[in-house]
Design a protein around this motif. Sequence first.
Motif, PDB file in Angstrom:
ATOM      1  N   THR A   1       0.888  -1.231  -0.156  1.00  0.00           N
ATOM      2  CA  THR A   1       0.014   0.007  -0.019  1.00  0.00           C
ATOM      3  C   THR A   1       0.903   1.093  -0.202  1.00  0.00           C
ATOM      4  O   THR A   1       1.746   1.188   0.795  1.00  0.00           O
ATOM      5  CB  THR A   1      -0.960   0.135   1.215  1.00  0.00           C
ATOM      6  OG1 THR A   1      -1.954   1.217   1.163  1.00  0.00           O
ATOM      7  CG2 THR A   1      -0.277  -0.041   2.604  1.00  0.00           C
ATOM      8  N   PRO A   2       0.599   2.241  -0.846  1.00  0.00           N
ATOM      9  CA  PRO A   2      -0.539   2.176  -1.915  1.00  0.00           C
ATOM     10  C   PRO A   2       0.079   1.360  -3.179  1.00  0.00           C
ATOM     11  O   PRO A   2       1.273   1.627  -3.389  1.00  0.00           O
ATOM     12  CB  PRO A   2      -0.697   3.570  -1.995  1.00  0.00           C
ATOM     13  CG  PRO A   2       0.806   4.518  -1.940  1.00  0.00           C
ATOM     14  CD  PRO A   2       1.309   3.425  -0.842  1.00  0.00           C
ATOM     15  N   SER A   3      -0.751   0.780  -3.628  1.00  0.00           N
ATOM     16  CA  SER A   3      -0.465   0.253  -5.109  1.00  0.00           C
ATOM     17  C   SER A   3      -1.643   0.061  -5.798  1.00  0.00           C
ATOM     18  O   SER A   3      -2.824  -0.378  -5.347  1.00  0.00           O
ATOM     19  CB  SER A   3       0.387  -1.078  -4.814  1.00  0.00           C
ATOM     20  OG  SER A   3       0.582  -1.831  -6.013  1.00  0.00           O
ATOM     21  N   ASN A   4      -1.579  -0.091  -7.182  1.00  0.00           N
ATOM     22  CA  ASN A   4      -2.876  -0.314  -8.149  1.00  0.00           C
ATOM     23  C   ASN A   4      -2.359  -1.620  -8.699  1.00  0.00           C
ATOM     24  O   ASN A   4      -3.220  -2.160  -9.737  1.00  0.00           O
ATOM     25  CB  ASN A   4      -3.273   0.539  -8.673  1.00  0.00           C
ATOM     26  CG  ASN A   4      -2.174   0.905  -9.965  1.00  0.00           C
ATOM     27  OD1 ASN A   4      -1.102   0.562  -9.965  1.00  0.00           O
ATOM     28  ND2 ASN A   4      -2.557   1.826 -10.965  1.00  0.00           N
TER      29      ASN A   4
ATOM     30  N   ASP B   1     -10.060  -1.747  -3.270  1.00  0.00           N
ATOM     31  CA  ASP B   1     -10.313  -0.196  -3.729  1.00  0.00           C
ATOM     32  C   ASP B   1      -9.785   0.740  -2.228  1.00  0.00           C
ATOM     33  O   ASP B   1      -9.517   0.072  -1.310  1.00  0.00           O
ATOM     34  CB  ASP B   1     -11.482   0.451  -4.268  1.00  0.00           C
ATOM     35  CG  ASP B   1     -12.893  -0.047  -3.173  1.00  0.00           C
ATOM     36  OD1 ASP B   1     -12.540  -0.434  -2.190  1.00  0.00           O
ATOM     37  OD2 ASP B   1     -14.034   0.015  -3.737  1.00  0.00           O
ATOM     38  N   ARG B   2     -10.193   1.907  -2.346  1.00  0.00           N
ATOM     39  CA  ARG B   2      -9.888   2.691  -1.192  1.00  0.00           C
ATOM     40  C   ARG B   2     -10.710   2.394   0.097  1.00  0.00           C
ATOM     41  O   ARG B   2     -10.256   2.704   1.344  1.00  0.00           O
ATOM     42  CB  ARG B   2     -10.019   4.248  -1.227  1.00  0.00           C
ATOM     43  CG  ARG B   2      -9.202   4.880  -2.555  1.00  0.00           C
ATOM     44  CD  ARG B   2      -9.322   6.514  -2.615  1.00  0.00           C
ATOM     45  NE  ARG B   2      -8.555   6.818  -3.829  1.00  0.00           N
ATOM     46  CZ  ARG B   2      -7.254   7.439  -3.599  1.00  0.00           C
ATOM     47  NH1 ARG B   2      -6.707   7.355  -2.517  1.00  0.00           N
ATOM     48  NH2 ARG B   2      -6.823   7.670  -5.042  1.00  0.00           N
TER      49      ARG B   2
ATOM     50  N   ARG C   1     -11.236  -0.506   0.833  1.00  0.00           N
ATOM     51  CA  ARG C   1     -10.896  -1.834   1.115  1.00  0.00           C
ATOM     52  C   ARG C   1     -11.908  -2.933   0.773  1.00  0.00           C
ATOM     53  O   ARG C   1     -11.842  -3.875   1.433  1.00  0.00           O
ATOM     54  CB  ARG C   1     -10.360  -2.047   2.654  1.00  0.00           C
ATOM     55  CG  ARG C   1      -9.231  -1.083   2.979  1.00  0.00           C
ATOM     56  CD  ARG C   1      -8.970  -1.315   4.567  1.00  0.00           C
ATOM     57  NE  ARG C   1      -7.814  -0.412   4.867  1.00  0.00           N
ATOM     58  CZ  ARG C   1      -7.308  -0.437   5.876  1.00  0.00           C
ATOM     59  NH1 ARG C   1      -7.867  -1.233   7.294  1.00  0.00           N
ATOM     60  NH2 ARG C   1      -6.433   0.387   6.183  1.00  0.00           N
TER      61      ARG C   1
ATOM     62  N   LYS D   1      -8.523   1.365 -10.423  1.00  0.00           N
ATOM     63  CA  LYS D   1      -9.196   2.071  -9.284  1.00  0.00           C
ATOM     64  C   LYS D   1      -8.466   1.304  -7.834  1.00  0.00           C
ATOM     65  O   LYS D   1      -8.997   1.552  -6.996  1.00  0.00           O
ATOM     66  CB  LYS D   1     -10.571   1.603  -9.266  1.00  0.00           C
ATOM     67  CG  LYS D   1     -11.343   2.358 -10.418  1.00  0.00           C
ATOM     68  CD  LYS D   1     -13.022   2.243 -10.479  1.00  0.00           C
ATOM     69  CE  LYS D   1     -13.380   3.047 -11.285  1.00  0.00           C
ATOM     70  NZ  LYS D   1     -14.793   2.999 -11.624  1.00  0.00           N
ATOM     71  N   ALA D   2      -7.799   0.425  -8.160  1.00  0.00           N
ATOM     72  CA  ALA D   2      -7.066  -0.291  -6.812  1.00  0.00           C
ATOM     73  C   ALA D   2      -6.301   0.602  -5.861  1.00  0.00           C
ATOM     74  O   ALA D   2      -5.585   1.614  -6.768  1.00  0.00           O
ATOM     75  CB  ALA D   2      -6.280  -1.536  -7.289  1.00  0.00           C
ATOM     76  N   ALA D   3      -6.308   0.409  -4.840  1.00  0.00           N
ATOM     77  CA  ALA D   3      -5.433   1.401  -3.889  1.00  0.00           C
ATOM     78  C   ALA D   3      -4.534   0.391  -2.944  1.00  0.00           C
ATOM     79  O   ALA D   3      -3.569   1.038  -2.510  1.00  0.00           O
ATOM     80  CB  ALA D   3      -6.298   2.210  -2.893  1.00  0.00           C
ATOM     81  N   LEU D   4      -4.711  -0.712  -2.856  1.00  0.00           N
ATOM     82  CA  LEU D   4      -3.619  -1.624  -2.072  1.00  0.00           C
ATOM     83  C   LEU D   4      -3.823  -3.041  -2.551  1.00  0.00           C
ATOM     84  O   LEU D   4      -4.993  -3.548  -3.355  1.00  0.00           O
ATOM     85  CB  LEU D   4      -3.782  -1.506  -0.661  1.00  0.00           C
ATOM     86  CG  LEU D   4      -5.408  -1.864  -0.009  1.00  0.00           C
ATOM     87  CD1 LEU D   4      -5.003  -3.378   0.414  1.00  0.00           C
ATOM     88  CD2 LEU D   4      -5.475  -1.007   1.052  1.00  0.00           C
TER      89      LEU D   4
END
Length: 112
Positions: free
Chosen positions: A44-47, A64-65, A67, A86-89
């Motif tokens: 995190t953060p990573s897409n 996503d943000r 989770r 749109k991935a955040a982690l």
Amino acid sequence: MRRVEVTVGRQRFTQVGLAERWYQRLRGYMFRRVPAPYGGIIITPSNGVHMLFVAFPLQVLLFDRERKLIHQKQCRHFYSTAWHPKAALVLELPLTDATPLSFTLGDKLSWQ
């Protein structure tokens, strides 16, 4: 790398590494011969992730943000990638025949 206990939906994982610093995110599972038992890595953060220099298959879950699980992929080859705009982690879990992993889109991720 700090270790946390992770829950995704109804499944619980212990000894999951939390990669928050740039060099921890960069390394991930690269150059490791075997994963830790019942382990995994939250990036995190990573897409997204790549499998270059990773010697074993992974189940990759992208959140996503909020989770919530938005994408999952089994990466078995060094040229595999998994990403979502749109991935955040990302949660990387070692994939073995002894522990098949099943998740549903929308599953929530939490850790302690």
